[in-house]
Write an enzyme that holds these catalytic residues in place. Sequence first.
Site, short mmCIF file in Angstrom:
data_model
loop_
_atom_site.label_atom_id
_atom_site.label_comp_id
_atom_site.label_asym_id
_atom_site.label_seq_id
_atom_site.Cartn_x
_atom_site.Cartn_y
_atom_site.Cartn_z
N HIS A 375 43.51 44.89 19.70
CA HIS A 375 42.89 45.91 20.54
C HIS A 375 43.34 47.32 20.22
O HIS A 375 42.95 48.26 20.92
CB HIS A 375 43.21 45.66 22.02
CG HIS A 375 42.41 44.55 22.62
ND1 HIS A 375 41.18 44.75 23.19
CD2 HIS A 375 42.66 43.24 22.72
CE1 HIS A 375 40.71 43.60 23.64
NE2 HIS A 375 41.59 42.66 23.37
N LYS A 566 38.49 57.15 32.78
CA LYS A 566 39.20 56.21 31.91
C LYS A 566 40.68 56.53 32.08
O LYS A 566 41.02 57.54 32.70
CB LYS A 566 38.76 56.37 30.46
CG LYS A 566 38.75 57.83 29.97
CD LYS A 566 38.25 57.97 28.53
CE LYS A 566 36.76 57.78 28.35
NZ LYS A 566 36.41 56.63 27.55
N ARG A 567 41.57 55.68 31.55
CA ARG A 567 42.99 56.04 31.60
C ARG A 567 43.19 57.43 30.99
O ARG A 567 42.46 57.84 30.08
CB ARG A 567 43.82 55.00 30.82
CG ARG A 567 43.93 53.66 31.51
CD ARG A 567 44.57 53.76 32.89
NE ARG A 567 45.98 54.04 32.77
CZ ARG A 567 46.96 53.19 33.08
NH1 ARG A 567 46.66 51.99 33.57
NH2 ARG A 567 48.22 53.52 32.95
N LYS A 572 42.43 60.06 24.26
CA LYS A 572 41.11 60.09 24.91
C LYS A 572 40.65 61.53 25.18
O LYS A 572 39.49 61.77 25.48
CB LYS A 572 41.13 59.26 26.19
CG LYS A 572 41.35 57.75 25.94
CD LYS A 572 41.40 56.98 27.25
CE LYS A 572 41.68 55.49 27.09
NZ LYS A 572 40.47 54.69 26.87
N THR A 674 34.72 50.37 26.63
CA THR A 674 33.68 49.61 27.34
C THR A 674 33.09 50.51 28.42
O THR A 674 31.96 50.28 28.86
CB THR A 674 34.24 48.34 27.99
OG1 THR A 674 35.42 48.67 28.73
CG2 THR A 674 34.57 47.29 26.94
N LYS A 678 29.18 50.89 29.95
CA LYS A 678 28.78 50.86 31.36
C LYS A 678 27.96 52.09 31.72
O LYS A 678 27.00 52.01 32.49
CB LYS A 678 30.03 50.75 32.25
CG LYS A 678 30.71 49.39 32.14
CD LYS A 678 32.01 49.32 32.95
CE LYS A 678 33.22 49.42 32.07
NZ LYS A 678 34.50 49.38 32.82
C1 LIG Z 1 35.56 49.98 32.06
C2 LIG Z 1 36.81 50.38 32.73
C3 LIG Z 1 37.85 50.92 31.96
C4 LIG Z 1 37.74 51.16 30.48
O1 LIG Z 1 37.16 52.42 30.25
P1 LIG Z 1 37.15 53.08 28.79
O2 LIG Z 1 36.28 54.27 28.99
O3 LIG Z 1 36.53 52.09 27.86
O4 LIG Z 1 38.55 53.42 28.45
C5 LIG Z 1 39.02 51.26 32.62
N1 LIG Z 1 39.16 51.10 33.94
C6 LIG Z 1 38.17 50.60 34.71
C7 LIG Z 1 38.38 50.46 36.18
C8 LIG Z 1 36.97 50.21 34.13
O5 LIG Z 1 35.99 49.69 34.90
#
Ligand SMILES: *Cc1c(COP(=O)(O)O)cnc(C)c1O
Length: 835
Positions: A375, A566-567, A572, A674, A678
Amino acid sequence: MKTNTPTTSQGAAAVGATVRVGLDPAALQQGIVDHLRYSIGQLPALATPAHYYRALALAVRDRLQDRWIRTTETYFEQERKLACYLSAEFLLGPHLANNLLNLGLEEAARGALAALGQDLDTIIDCEPEPGLGNGGLGRLAACYLDSLATLAYPAVGYGIRYEFGIFAQQIRDGWQIERTDKWLHAGNPWEIAKPDICYEVNWGGHTETYADEAGLQRVRWVPFRVVKGLAYDTPIQGFGVDTCNTLRLWSAEAVESFDFQAFNTGDYFEAVEAKLRSETVTKVLYPNDEPAIGKRLRLAQQYFFVSCSLQDMLRILDLAGVPVERFAERYAVQLNDTHPSIGVAELMRLLIDERHLDWDQAWAITVAAFGYTNHTLLPEALETWSLPLFRECLPRHLEIIFEINRRFLDQVRARFPGDEARVARMSLIGEVGDKQVRMAHLASVGSHAINGVAALHTDLLENSVLADFHELWPERFSNKTNGVTPRRFLALANPGLRALLDRTLGTDWLVDLTALRRLEAHIEDPAFRSEWRAIKHANKRRLADYIATQTGVELDPNWLFDIQVKRIHEYKRQHLNLLHILTLYRRLKADPGLGIPPRAFIFGGKAAPGYFLAKRIIKLINAVAGTINADPEVNERLKVAFVPNFNVRNAELIYPAADLSEQISTAGKEASGTGNMKFMLNGALTIGTLDGANVEIREQVGDENFFLFGLTADEVARLQRQGYRSADWLDSHAELRAVLDMIGSGHFASGDSEVFRPLVENLTDSDPFLVLADYAAYVACQERVASAWSDPERWTRMAILNTARCGRFSSDRAIREYADEIWGLQPVAVSAHIA
Ligand SMILES: *Cc1c(COP(=O)(O)O)cnc(C)c1O
């Protein structure tokens, strides 16, 4: 309400059956009332929504129960291969709404609660979120469980039942404050404890050799401590099928007979302390998303859950009367990153020391059973353990790893004679500085399949981090681009869009996301586009209301919603986003009549508690928000909000409300992402770099429907090889310098020029993630976004195209690829024979 109907003994059996399994509103209502009385002991007159939540959850679990048992039974009877997904994290999100959806019970539940004077949405909001993960990796595991069950694949998820999940984030004075997540405090109606499914797990001590009855030399592990692992099972109901798989999480408990030896010598308190120490193993999730940290307790957690899971697989084989030699025919064991990779050595130990197989046989089984998903490409995030620590904790495993390594390096030497540099690079033991055990190498050597999580990521893996392994075993490598479940992230999260899709296309998109392609036929229909916009507008209204209650910031749903959730991490690049906001801010201050479309910049995400710069980035976002939102010269064009405590629950409000999805990581650093998928699913346009799955999103949606900017992964690597100097980018950009000066001056911190100095210096002195190099391209690209937004019909066409072309990013597609290409797994139809 005549619901508490005491029945005659004759009627009781019949009512009892419907109370447990009936799917109509009346039976469900009866089930709720029953649980309120018999499981919770609450007077109906005093019952709060939280009581109704527990009662409904228990009633829904009853309705899963026959399917769950029947599924387990079917797998056992049919003697089929089982996928075991080993993951230290499962970021599940709330269960109730998802289970109602998957069982087709939403309307029945709404009706049953209405008859009791309750509102389903209020009840759903009472569920505490099981936050047993940090971010993308844990959420991926949860999406995969959903797809495995929906596609009727026989599978078990194995993980850790953390007593405290990911911390709850509060924002105080702009800073992140962490609060422990006591998600179990009111009990967990979804899980069933299985105290009879328990295993002992050793820790520390030493090994000794002995001769067995046949006179063969064997090794015995004499541990310093033994901990017991107890199973807690959670049902994972597939959508529209009877398949209900199991998520089995392990909880640590002291082994009395072991720790209480001290009691016999009179030291009761020492014995109790030892007991508490044992139970800390599953106390808390480590809140670090990317960088690995070499903590002993973390190694204990990993070994603990992996050992319990492998012992469980062996016990089930024994119960089925299948000889252990056939382990790999019955189990495909997938390692979600290196966190469970100690499993390679543990399965060898179990097969050799406990089941008395010889090395070669045990090794063939191990390699055939395991698959490894990588990952990360960040070198600092690749897991290693210091050799002395590892020896102290897992002495037997170190011996086994040395022997795996000896045999492996012989193979490398035979293939590449005289290439000792290669041998040193590939060794399971790193010798740079202090010696370490390299978990990614252990996972690679011990698995028949190795995969990355997006096309670019797999490419980079093959050519950088695991290049030597790829050269040795190219046939082991493949790509499995991540995916997300359309059930939770479209049907549940975006009921308005769900209804439009159902009306326009029928409902097969829920299990075949490529069906959304048929939306393209409606793009030129102005009435359809206007419906589309109305749904987006309502989602933005819903998010604006939520943000107003959480932060006091008022946002207008007519504005462009530009979202990065995101984190928080330097790679990022939330700070790149901030530099753009501040560029607009300066331009507007200089020219208040500037014709830019009004935008709401929305952020969310947690920072690892020990990540200094990430926490400063959160503070800066909030400081900029405070200044901009209060300034009438700019606040009719710009607003900034930070949504506290980004988690699955509020993610379901956020993704559907986005117009623009920020996916702006330094190219080559984000494995897949991911969140990007979404957003796309919910019709947001992406501004992004060529990183992770952005590359494939752009391929699907077409160049003209994706806002691309920035250096490529190759260009990033070349710049860094040549010796990147961030100062070069500053000299040529007066506007960038002015923005950085403004941050450094204390303009956003009531004149305090210290608080953001480390951030500014990080960018001007080293800029490890090339923020400054991408700044100009990003700002220019955002101007293209603004111009596209000014044509709402064009924007809507692009938005619809994004949803229409997201079929590839369903976790169903990803799981089929794993099943076909790595696991050799067939679906098994389950029929629960339920009326
Ligand atoms: C999808 C998701 C992530 C991952 O987000 P990225 O933009 O891919 O880093 C992190 N936290 C939550 C709660 C999510 O639903």
